[in-house]
Design an enzyme around this catalytic site. Structure first.
Site, PDB file in Angstrom:
ATOM      1  N   ASN A 155       0.786  -1.231   0.000  1.00 29.23           N
ATOM      2  CA  ASN A 155       0.000   0.000   0.000  1.00 29.23           C
ATOM      3  C   ASN A 155       0.819   1.283   0.000  1.00 29.23           C
ATOM      4  O   ASN A 155       0.400   2.294  -0.557  1.00 29.23           O
ATOM      5  CB  ASN A 155      -0.974  -0.007   1.177  1.00 29.23           C
ATOM      6  CG  ASN A 155      -0.279  -0.136   2.514  1.00 29.23           C
ATOM      7  OD1 ASN A 155       0.768  -0.774   2.646  1.00 29.23           O
ATOM      8  ND2 ASN A 155      -0.854   0.474   3.540  1.00 29.23           N
ATOM      9  N   GLY A 231       2.684  -5.783   7.599  1.00 25.11           N
ATOM     10  CA  GLY A 231       1.691  -6.596   6.902  1.00 25.11           C
ATOM     11  C   GLY A 231       0.629  -7.110   7.852  1.00 25.11           C
ATOM     12  O   GLY A 231       0.309  -6.470   8.850  1.00 25.11           O
ATOM     13  N   GLU A 251       4.914  -4.301  12.263  1.00 24.73           N
ATOM     14  CA  GLU A 251       3.874  -3.283  12.109  1.00 24.73           C
ATOM     15  C   GLU A 251       2.708  -3.973  11.410  1.00 24.73           C
ATOM     16  O   GLU A 251       2.760  -4.237  10.216  1.00 24.73           O
ATOM     17  CB  GLU A 251       4.386  -2.104  11.270  1.00 24.73           C
ATOM     18  CG  GLU A 251       5.546  -1.362  11.895  1.00 24.73           C
ATOM     19  CD  GLU A 251       5.188  -0.659  13.186  1.00 24.73           C
ATOM     20  OE1 GLU A 251       3.999  -0.353  13.402  1.00 24.73           O
ATOM     21  OE2 GLU A 251       6.101  -0.411  13.994  1.00 24.73           O
ATOM     22  N   CYS A 285      -3.029   1.241   7.105  1.00 27.25           N
ATOM     23  CA  CYS A 285      -3.161   0.586   8.412  1.00 27.25           C
ATOM     24  C   CYS A 285      -3.899   1.445   9.436  1.00 27.25           C
ATOM     25  O   CYS A 285      -4.613   0.930  10.286  1.00 27.25           O
ATOM     26  CB  CYS A 285      -1.781   0.223   8.965  1.00 27.25           C
ATOM     27  SG  CYS A 285      -0.966  -1.098   8.059  1.00 27.25           S
ATOM     28  N   GLU A 379     -10.194  -5.842  10.276  1.00 33.16           N
ATOM     29  CA  GLU A 379      -9.611  -4.755   9.502  1.00 33.16           C
ATOM     30  C   GLU A 379     -10.152  -4.824   8.080  1.00 33.16           C
ATOM     31  O   GLU A 379      -9.862  -5.765   7.336  1.00 33.16           O
ATOM     32  CB  GLU A 379      -8.086  -4.853   9.485  1.00 33.16           C
ATOM     33  CG  GLU A 379      -7.424  -3.714   8.735  1.00 33.16           C
ATOM     34  CD  GLU A 379      -5.906  -3.783   8.748  1.00 33.16           C
ATOM     35  OE1 GLU A 379      -5.267  -2.719   8.715  1.00 33.16           O
ATOM     36  OE2 GLU A 379      -5.373  -4.908   8.790  1.00 33.16           O
TER      37      GLU A 379
END
Length: 476
Positions: A155, A231, A251, A285, A379
């Site tokens: 992303n 990821g 992360e 995120c 998510e």
């Protein structure tokens, strides 16, 4: 068939560009045409990259030399901003205006890393204060971890690469980078800049191919001293289990929440939440996913957010007027479509959006949502925001914390006491006051708790993760 010339990219291993027989296709995410081809790494390629990274550590690479190389790459990146921005827009589907911002931020990340390379230091330890140690002097020093395997997502494929390799090199390590399979080109292009800037061979190696294969080969190789990964939580857990006692920085995901209290500046809140819910088609995120609004202003806020969101234009990422491009894959857009349809069947109200056209999904606003709906619980990683109301702030904080994630959250309020209460009680790595959850400056500490990961990014803080503290004691 592709209408443009297709460029074939090799991998950077020990200062040389290596091309293999097997290729992987990189598509234009808007047209779905073939844009570029990359080499699919073999296990032997990965081994050679790790060996090169390890061997390079034997050669001196001083803090000032690191500073010069990182600064030079930052400078060249700005000089080539339009080229990098265009590639970003094509391989990610990110609007060109947003791509330019990412390039600028990536250059800043490298420049901050360069500056931090000259600031790595230890501290004096007063061991002489211990009985029997009166004639001793001690201090600490920070030393490189060694070989770092960096695995980055699709992303933000330029700036997040820079957040790995910038601090990693600044700290004196060597890097084996594995960029996302669907967006590897900007990573390979930035590696070209490092080569031109005079980075010693072997200090940065880039291998491309399937994440599951290359990731496994990296994990199996005991010459890798640390893993830094951005990821999904599922992959993060696998890395943590297989890494053993080696260092790991993760992360991972989030279902970011933002509170809009009764005293909030509604126009400001609606504007910022609209921007930070649908940026990059929601594939961020810390993109706003859940919004908790005080009952007294609920209808007004929903109306304002709808008004702001309706102005966004979907289209070709290379069009200067485009606000939102396609999602990374059609299957991802289909998943978002399924989750939204499921939420509506379970009682959610569709205020705006809810339509898919190939990989495009219209910005979507839902109300009357429940905490256990997928659009709230998991998510989404898509252009969807779910809005719920509350009466008491404790209720809102409880709902924010009712999540397996804890990366960042936001709150809009003019009440300092309320803001501090939220800062103390909301369970996240970062709380953003009078802005949405998706605010980030590249030099600030950035990282989460719970299933959002471990460790911090931001060059200064990443360098602490990517070095070991060593104590030195003199007996005089």
């Amino acid at each position: 068939m592709a209408t443009n010339t297709v460029t074939n990219y090799g991998m950077l291993i020990n200062g040389e560009w290596v091309r293999g027989e097997k290729k992987s296709s990189v598509t234009n995410k808007y047209t779905h045409e073939l844009f570029a081809e990359t080499t699919v790494a073999t296990e032997d390629d990965v081994k050679r990259a790790i060996q090169a990274a390890k061997a390079s550590l034997k050669e001196q690479f001083t803090p000032y030399e690191r500073y010069k190389v990182l600064s030079k790459v930052a400078e060249m990146l700005i000089e080539q901003k339009e080229e990098f921005s265009r590639i970003l827009s094509i391989e990610v589907g990110k609007p060109i205006r947003d791509s330019r911002i990412e390039v600028e931020r990536a250059a800043q990340t490298l420049q901050i890393s360069a500056e931090e390379a000259k600031r790595i230091h230890g501290e004096g330890i007063p061991v002489e204060s211990a009985p029997g140690s009166e004639n001793r002097i001690a201090f600490t020093m920070r030393v490189p971890v060694g070989v770092i395997a960096a695995i980055t997502p699709f992303n933000v494929p330029l700036n997040l690469v820079c957040h790995k390799i910038g601090p990693g090199l600044a700290a004196g390590n060597s890097i084996v980078l594995k960029p996302a399979e669907v967006t590897p080109i900007t990573a390979l292009k930035i590696a070209e800049l490092f080569e031109k800037a005079g980075l010693p061979k072997g200090r940065l190696n880039v291998v491309t191919g399937k994440g599951s294969e290359v990731g496994e080969w990296l994990l199996m190789n005991k010459d890798v001293d640390m893993f830094t990964f951005t990821g999904s939580p599922e992959v993060g857990e696998i890395i943590r289990k297989k890494a053993g006692l080696r260092k790991v920085a993760l992360e991972l995901g989030n279902n970011s929440a933002t509170i809009v209290h009764s005293d909030a500046n509604l126009k400001q809140a609606a504007t910022l939440i609209a921007q930070k819910s649908f940026n990059n088609a929601g594939q961020v995120c810390i993109s706003v996913q859940r919004v908790y609004v005080h009952k007294s202003i609920f209808e007004s806020f929903v109306s304002l957010l709808k008004e702001k969101t309706e102005k966004f234009k979907l289209g070709n990422p290379l069009d200067e007027n485009t606000d939102i491009g396609p999602m990374i894959r059609i299957n991802d857009a289909k998943r978002v479509e399924e989750w939204i349809n499921e939420a509506i069947e379970q009682g959610a109200n569709l205020i705006l959006g809810g339509k898919r056209d190939g990989a495009f999904y219209t910005p979507t606003i839902l109300t009357n949502v429940k905490q256990d709906m997928k659009v709230c619980r998991k998510e989404v990683f898509g252009p969807v925001v779910s809005i719920d109301e509350y009466e008491e702030i404790d209720e809102a904080i409880m709902k924010v914390n009712d999540s397996e994630y804890g990366l960042q959250a936001g709150i809009f309020t003019k009440d300092l006491n309320l803001a501090m209460k939220a800062a103390k009680e909301i369970e996240v790595g970062g709380l953003i006051i009078n802005d949405a959850s998706a605010y980030r400056a590249d030099h600030m500490p950035y990282g989460g708790i719970k299933r959002s990961g471990t460790g911090k990014e931001g060059p200064k803080y990443a360098i602490e993760e990517m070095t070991e503290e060593r104590i030195v004691v003199f007996n005089l």
